[in-house]
Design a protein around this motif. Structure first.
Motif, PDB file in Angstrom:
ATOM      1  N   GLY A  99      19.051  76.722  39.576  1.00  0.00           N
ATOM      2  CA  GLY A  99      19.403  75.750  38.548  1.00  0.00           C
ATOM      3  C   GLY A  99      18.973  74.355  38.975  1.00  0.00           C
ATOM      4  N   GLU A 100      19.654  73.351  38.428  1.00  0.00           N
ATOM      5  CA  GLU A 100      19.301  71.973  38.755  1.00  0.00           C
ATOM      6  C   GLU A 100      20.540  71.141  39.066  1.00  0.00           C
ATOM      7  OE1 GLU A 100      16.703  70.570  35.671  1.00  0.00           O
ATOM      8  OE2 GLU A 100      15.011  71.638  36.555  1.00  0.00           O
ATOM      9  N   ASP A 101      21.518  71.793  39.671  1.00  0.00           N
ATOM     10  CA  ASP A 101      22.731  71.080  40.067  1.00  0.00           C
ATOM     11  C   ASP A 101      22.485  70.170  41.264  1.00  0.00           C
ATOM     12  OD1 ASP A 101      24.750  72.358  38.248  1.00  0.00           O
ATOM     13  OD2 ASP A 101      24.016  74.150  39.267  1.00  0.00           O
ATOM     14  N   ASP A 102      21.501  70.523  42.101  1.00  0.00           N
ATOM     15  CA  ASP A 102      21.306  69.810  43.360  1.00  0.00           C
ATOM     16  C   ASP A 102      19.964  69.096  43.452  1.00  0.00           C
ATOM     17  OD1 ASP A 102      23.793  70.807  44.776  1.00  0.00           O
ATOM     18  OD2 ASP A 102      22.824  72.698  44.248  1.00  0.00           O
ATOM     19  N   ILE A 103      18.881  69.757  43.023  1.00  0.00           N
ATOM     20  CA  ILE A 103      17.552  69.147  43.038  1.00  0.00           C
ATOM     21  C   ILE A 103      16.846  69.478  41.727  1.00  0.00           C
ATOM     22  CG2 ILE A 103      17.398  69.441  45.549  1.00  0.00           C
ATOM     23  CD1 ILE A 103      15.139  71.579  44.844  1.00  0.00           C
ATOM     24  N   HIS A 104      15.781  68.743  41.442  1.00  0.00           N
ATOM     25  CA  HIS A 104      14.900  69.099  40.338  1.00  0.00           C
ATOM     26  C   HIS A 104      13.821  70.037  40.880  1.00  0.00           C
ATOM     27  CE1 HIS A 104      16.757  65.439  38.679  1.00  0.00           C
ATOM     28  NE2 HIS A 104      16.449  65.943  37.492  1.00  0.00           N
ATOM     29  N   ARG A 105      13.735  71.211  40.328  1.00  0.00           N
ATOM     30  CA  ARG A 105      12.724  72.192  40.722  1.00  0.00           C
ATOM     31  C   ARG A 105      11.330  71.591  40.471  1.00  0.00           C
ATOM     32  NH1 ARG A 105      13.649  74.941  36.869  1.00  0.00           N
ATOM     33  NH2 ARG A 105      15.630  75.738  37.638  1.00  0.00           N
ATOM     34  N   THR A 106      10.431  71.663  41.472  1.00  0.00           N
ATOM     35  CA  THR A 106       9.163  70.958  41.276  1.00  0.00           C
ATOM     36  C   THR A 106       8.068  71.415  42.223  1.00  0.00           C
ATOM     37  OG1 THR A 106       8.190  68.741  41.070  1.00  0.00           O
ATOM     38  CG2 THR A 106       9.742  69.072  42.882  1.00  0.00           C
ATOM     39  N   SER A 107       6.839  71.284  41.756  1.00  0.00           N
ATOM     40  CA  SER A 107       5.668  71.306  42.617  1.00  0.00           C
ATOM     41  C   SER A 107       5.415  69.870  43.076  1.00  0.00           C
ATOM     42  CB  SER A 107       4.454  71.859  41.865  1.00  0.00           C
ATOM     43  OG  SER A 107       4.247  71.131  40.653  1.00  0.00           O
ATOM     44  N   LEU A 108       4.442  69.683  43.962  1.00  0.00           N
ATOM     45  CA  LEU A 108       4.212  68.367  44.548  1.00  0.00           C
ATOM     46  C   LEU A 108       2.757  67.946  44.369  1.00  0.00           C
ATOM     47  CD1 LEU A 108       6.474  66.766  46.046  1.00  0.00           C
ATOM     48  CD2 LEU A 108       6.925  69.234  45.859  1.00  0.00           C
ATOM     49  N   SER A 243       7.377  68.290  37.916  1.00  0.00           N
ATOM     50  CA  SER A 243       6.136  67.564  38.128  1.00  0.00           C
ATOM     51  C   SER A 243       5.056  68.042  37.163  1.00  0.00           C
ATOM     52  CB  SER A 243       5.659  67.732  39.568  1.00  0.00           C
ATOM     53  OG  SER A 243       4.389  67.156  39.747  1.00  0.00           O
ATOM     54  N   TYR A 244       4.890  69.336  37.056  1.00  0.00           N
ATOM     55  CA  TYR A 244       3.920  69.931  36.132  1.00  0.00           C
ATOM     56  C   TYR A 244       4.313  69.690  34.679  1.00  0.00           C
ATOM     57  CZ  TYR A 244       1.322  73.773  33.891  1.00  0.00           C
ATOM     58  OH  TYR A 244       0.521  74.525  33.072  1.00  0.00           O
ATOM     59  N   GLN A 245       5.586  69.495  34.444  1.00  0.00           N
ATOM     60  CA  GLN A 245       6.157  69.290  33.109  1.00  0.00           C
ATOM     61  C   GLN A 245       5.874  70.482  32.189  1.00  0.00           C
ATOM     62  OE1 GLN A 245       4.820  65.411  31.747  1.00  0.00           O
ATOM     63  NE2 GLN A 245       6.227  64.363  33.120  1.00  0.00           N
ATOM     64  N   GLY A 246       6.104  71.647  32.744  1.00  0.00           N
ATOM     65  CA  GLY A 246       5.902  72.864  31.985  1.00  0.00           C
ATOM     66  C   GLY A 246       6.548  74.042  32.674  1.00  0.00           C
ATOM     67  N   THR A 247       6.451  75.194  32.031  1.00  0.00           N
ATOM     68  CA  THR A 247       7.089  76.415  32.529  1.00  0.00           C
ATOM     69  C   THR A 247       6.086  77.418  33.097  1.00  0.00           C
ATOM     70  OG1 THR A 247       6.989  77.356  30.295  1.00  0.00           O
ATOM     71  CG2 THR A 247       8.999  76.173  30.900  1.00  0.00           C
ATOM     72  N   GLY A 248       4.840  76.982  33.320  1.00  0.00           N
ATOM     73  CA  GLY A 248       3.795  77.911  33.717  1.00  0.00           C
ATOM     74  C   GLY A 248       3.517  78.004  35.200  1.00  0.00           C
TER      75      GLY A 248
END
Length: 372
Positions: A99-108, A243-248
Motif C-alpha cells: 500500500g502507501e501508508d509508509d512510502i510512495h511506491r516508485t521507480s527511480l 515516478s512513472y505515473q502509471g500502472t505499467g
C-alpha cells in the motif's frame, strides 16, 4: 544455451532465487521523494553472489513476489559487470510496498551514467554486461521476499519477425474471465488515467481471477458499488508507480499478484511456440506489444505499448487473447492472426517478447531452455 546469430531470436536467461538469508542489518533514514518527513527504518539486506549471464547482455529486468504490508517496504538494486571487466554502480530498480501508508511506491529516474540507465523497470546497458549482483533491502519487521529473479537479454535488431510453426498449444483454450479496461474510463485518474491506461491492472486481474485469487470484498469498499469490476481498480491503486505515473511497471504487476500466494516473474519468450507450452500447462501468459492498427488485424486500435492475456490457440495456431482494450467484457476475447501477433510482440521496436508469468506454486512450469 546456443548463442543465436544477430538475425536470430533473442538471447535470454532468467535467474531466480527462493532462499535468501540476509547478511546485513542496521538502521537507515529515508526521505520519500513524493512528500513527507524523513523516517527511520530498521532493515535487513540480502545480496546475491555474482551471477554470470553467459553472453553480453544489454538489458536486465528484475521481478519479485513479496510481502510488504503497512509498516514495511522493499528496495531492489542491481550492479553489473561490464564486458571489459569493470563494475557499475548500484542502480535502484524500485521501491515497493503493498500500500502507501509508509512510502510512495516508485521507480527511480535520473540514474544514467557512462555504464547505463534505468528505464522505469529495465536496466539498459550503454555497453554490454556479462554478470551482475542483485541486492534486496527489507525495511520494517513485516517485509518478506518469497521469490526474486532477474531476466538478462540481448535483442537482435529485427524490424519484423516471421511467424513460427504452430506448436503444442494448438486447440487449447483456457477459461480466463474477460475484463475490459475501457469499462473503467474516468475511474480514479490519480492512478494512471483510469480505463484508458489500465491494461496492466486488467490483465493481472484476469489471471488472478482465473486462478481464484485476488482481493477480498472488504478490500474493495473504496470502489463505487456500481463499478463493473472493483478488483481492477484495486490492482490499479496498488500497482501504481508514482515516478512513472502509471500502472505499467512490469515487476510491480508481478509483485501485486504475489500478494495472493502466486509465484511469478518477468522474462522474454522467443516465440509463440514457447507461449504454447504454458497454455498446455494451464498457465495463461501476459504479453506486451506495440503496433499500428493495420499491423494487428481485428484490434481496431493503435498502441505504443499494451498488455493482453494469451489464453489459447486455434487449431490453425492463431492466437486467442483476452484483450482488455475492448469496449466491454463481452468483446474482450479476440482471435489474432498468428503471424501478425508474433511480429508485433517480438520485433525490436516492440517489447522483444516481454511476458509476465503468474501461476500457483502447485502448477509446474513447462520445460525451459533457460529463460524461465
Amino acid at each position: 544455451m546456443v548463442n543465436p546469430s544477430p538475425a536470430g531470436p533473442s538471447r535470454v536467461v532468467l535467474h531466480r532465487w527462493t532462499a535468501m538469508a540476509p547478511s546485513e542489518s542496521g538502521v537507515t533514514a529515508y526521505l520519500d521523494p513524493f512528500g513527507g518527513e524523513t523516517t527511520t527504518w530498521p532493515y535487513t539486506r540480502w545480496t546475491s553472489e555474482e551471477r554470470d549471464i553467459g553472453f553480453p547482455a544489454t538489458e536486465l529486468v528484475p521481478s519479485w513476489t513479496a510481502g510488504a504490508p503497512k509498516g514495511s517496504w522493499i528496495r531492489v538494486e542491481l550492479r553489473a559487470r561490464t564486458a571489459a571487466g569493470g563494475l557499475t554502480k548500484w542502480y535502484d530498480m524500485g521501491r515497493w510496498a503493498e500500500g502507501e501508508d509508509d512510502i510512495h511506491r516508485t521507480s527511480l529516474p535520473g540514474q544514467g551514467d557512462e555504464d547505463g540507465d534505468v528505464a522505469v523497470d529495465t536496466f539498459v546497458a550503454t555497453r554490454p554486461v556479462t554478470a551482475y549482483r542483485l541486492r534486496v533491502t527489507l525495511h520494517g519487521a513485516e517485509a518478506a521476499v518469497r521469490t526474486v529473479g532477474v531476466m538478462a537479454s540481448a535483442l537482435p535488431t529485427r524490424a519484423s519477425v516471421p511467424a513460427g510453426p504452430a506448436g503444442e498449444g494448438s486447440r487449447v483454450e483456457l477459461a480466463v474471465p474477460p475484463r475490459s479496461q475501457k469499462t473503467h474510463a474516468g475511474h480514479h485518474p490519480e492512478w494512471g488515467g483510469g480505463g484508458d491506461s489500465w491494461c496492466s491492472p486488467a490483465s493481472v486481474t484476469m489471471v488472478l481471477q482465473y486462478f481464484g485469487r485476488g482481493p477480498a470484498p472488504g478490500d474493495l469498499t473504496f470502489v463505487d458499488p456500481a463499478d463493473p469490476c472493483p478488483a481492477v481498480d484495486h490492482a490499479a491503486r496498488d500497482m501504481y508507480d508514482h515516478s512513472y505515473q502509471g500502472t505499467g511497471n512490469w515487476p510491480f504487476g508481478v509483485a501485486y499478484a504475489g500478494r495472493y500466494g502466486l509465484s511469478g516473474f518477468v522474462t522474454r519468450m522467443r516465440s509463440l511456440a514457447e507461449v504454447e507450452r504454458f497454455i498446455r500447462a494451464g498457465i495463461p501468459v501476459i504479453t506486451s506489444q506495440s503496433f499500428k492498427e493495420h499491423e494487428l488485424p481485428g484490434s481496431g486500435y493503435s498502441t505504443r505499448g499494451h498488455l493482453m492475456v494469451v489464453t489459447g490457440f486455434t487449431a490453425g495456431g492463431d492466437v486467442i487473447a483476452n484483450d482488455p482494450a475492448a469496449q466491454s467484457d463481452e468483446t474482450v476475447k479476440r482471435t489474432y492472426p498468428r503471424a501478425a501477433f508474433e511480429n508485433v510482440w517480438l520485433r525490436t521496436t516492440s517489447s522483444g517478447g516481454i511476458v509476465h508469468v503468474i501461476h500457483p506454486h502447485d502448477i509446474p512450469l513447462p520445460p525451459s531452455e533457460g529463460n524461465w
